[in-house]
Scaffold this active site. Structure first.
Site, mmCIF file in Angstrom:
data_model
loop_
_atom_site.group_PDB
_atom_site.id
_atom_site.type_symbol
_atom_site.label_atom_id
_atom_site.label_comp_id
_atom_site.label_asym_id
_atom_site.label_seq_id
_atom_site.Cartn_x
_atom_site.Cartn_y
_atom_site.Cartn_z
ATOM 1 N N ASP A 9 0.795 -1.240 0.000
ATOM 2 C CA ASP A 9 0.000 0.000 0.000
ATOM 3 C C ASP A 9 0.830 1.293 0.000
ATOM 4 O OD1 ASP A 9 -1.909 -1.947 0.205
ATOM 5 O OD2 ASP A 9 -2.804 -1.234 2.073
ATOM 6 N N ASP A 51 -4.557 -0.807 -1.704
ATOM 7 C CA ASP A 51 -5.838 -0.682 -1.043
ATOM 8 C C ASP A 51 -6.745 -0.026 -2.086
ATOM 9 O OD1 ASP A 51 -6.984 -1.248 1.522
ATOM 10 O OD2 ASP A 51 -7.025 0.895 1.987
ATOM 11 N N HIS A 53 -10.740 0.743 -2.729
ATOM 12 C CA HIS A 53 -12.110 0.685 -2.216
ATOM 13 C C HIS A 53 -13.115 1.373 -3.136
ATOM 14 C CE1 HIS A 53 -10.483 -0.659 1.585
ATOM 15 N NE2 HIS A 53 -9.886 0.481 1.867
ATOM 16 N N HIS A 85 -10.579 6.913 1.898
ATOM 17 C CA HIS A 85 -9.205 6.796 1.393
ATOM 18 C C HIS A 85 -9.146 5.744 0.299
ATOM 19 C CE1 HIS A 85 -9.556 3.497 4.291
ATOM 20 N NE2 HIS A 85 -8.652 2.873 3.549
ATOM 21 N N LYS A 110 -7.002 -5.006 -3.124
ATOM 22 C CA LYS A 110 -7.757 -5.548 -1.990
ATOM 23 C C LYS A 110 -8.691 -4.488 -1.428
ATOM 24 C CE LYS A 110 -4.134 -4.272 1.225
ATOM 25 N NZ LYS A 110 -4.921 -3.232 1.925
ATOM 26 N N CYS A 155 -2.166 -3.118 7.508
ATOM 27 C CA CYS A 155 -2.013 -3.976 6.332
ATOM 28 C C CYS A 155 -0.712 -4.781 6.327
ATOM 29 C CB CYS A 155 -2.199 -3.157 5.075
ATOM 30 S SG CYS A 155 -3.928 -2.617 4.935
HETATM 31 C C1 VGL Z 1 -4.799 0.460 5.747
HETATM 32 C C2 VGL Z 1 -6.362 1.333 7.159
HETATM 33 C C3 VGL Z 1 -7.334 1.224 6.197
HETATM 34 C C4 VGL Z 1 -3.379 0.052 5.525
HETATM 35 C C5 VGL Z 1 -5.760 0.340 4.763
HETATM 36 O O1 VGL Z 1 -2.920 0.044 4.363
HETATM 37 O O2 VGL Z 1 -2.684 -0.271 6.520
HETATM 38 N N1 VGL Z 1 -5.112 0.953 6.947
HETATM 39 N N2 VGL Z 1 -7.024 0.731 5.012
HETATM 40 ZN ZN ZN Z 2 -8.431 0.837 3.446
#
Ligand code: VGL
Ligand code: ZN
Length: 208
Positions: A9, A51, A53, A85, A110, A155
């Site tokens: 990420d 990440d 979404h 995010h 993901k 993550c």
């Molecule tokens: C993450 C919070 C929400 C991460 C992803 O990449 O650690 N943290 N989504």
């Molecule tokens: Zn996230």
């Protein structure tokens, strides 16, 4: 043992000025670029997660009528509520501008299901669905993973815990990670938990 580098990420929304900014996270971009140079030179694979979404994702506080930073339950699972995010196909979901993408051979997405969060690069938090990461590792005969990225306490930790359960030999690149730290010692605790479960620690200067 055949090894791969797994970058977690390294996206704009987790970096400076991003929607879910992780403190000092920009520092790990150069670490990632250096690690990639070494892995590419040795013809080892480089994989990156994103990440990713939908805008309606229910881990977003606004979509669950909660406040960011608080915790609750989402479809039977404990959930931290996050600011919006890494919405798919938006600038915040892109890799950091300075990340060298040239040698990334696979991107794993993901968090696409709005009903469940997905910290691990392997499975969603309910372990109902998996990404294509494990199939890719099997196809390529990878048994050893070197993991770094964002964030240590979410993550990175969940990805490493799953990798250990799946039987991979797993290294955490210590100086390649930064944490959210809702509580100040969350990242320290995450590293302790990973160590208890068998992760090995390495500093990026010792990568070969
Ligand atoms: C993450 C919070 C929400 C991460 C992803 O990449 O650690 N943290 N989504
Ligand atoms: Zn996230």
């Amino acid at each position: 043992m055949k090894k791969a580098l797994l970058l977690i990420d390294l996206q704009k929304d987790f970096c400076r000025g991003g929607a879910l900014e992780v403190r000092n996270s920009d520092e790990v971009i150069e670490t990632a670029n250096r690690a990639m140079r070494i892995f590419a030179k040795n013809r080892n694979l480089i994989i990156a997660t994103k990440d990713w979404h939908p805008a309606e994702h229910k881990s977003f506080a606004v979509n669950s009528n909660t406040n960011a930073g608080e915790t609750g339950m989402l479809n039977g699972l404990p959930q931290v509520w996050w600011p919006v995010h890494c919405v798919e196909n938006t600038p915040g979901a892109e890799f950091h501008d300075r990340l060298n993408r040239k040698n990334i051979s696979k991107i794993v997405y993901k968090g696409k299901d709005k009903e469940v969060d997905s910290y691990s690069g392997f499975f969603d938090n309910g372990r109902k669905n998996k990404t294509d990461l494990s199939a890719y590792l099997v196809e390529n005969g990878i048994q050893e993973l070197y993991v770094m990225g964002l964030a240590t306490d979410y993550c990175v930790k969940y990805t490493i815990m799953d990798a250990l359960k799946l039987g991979y030999k797993v290294w955490l690149i210590e100086d390649g990670c930064k944490g959210v730290n809702i509580n100040p010692d969350d990242s320290l605790k995450a590293v302790e938990e990973m160590k208890k479960n068998g992760v090995l620690l390495i500093k990026s200067i010792n990568l070969t």
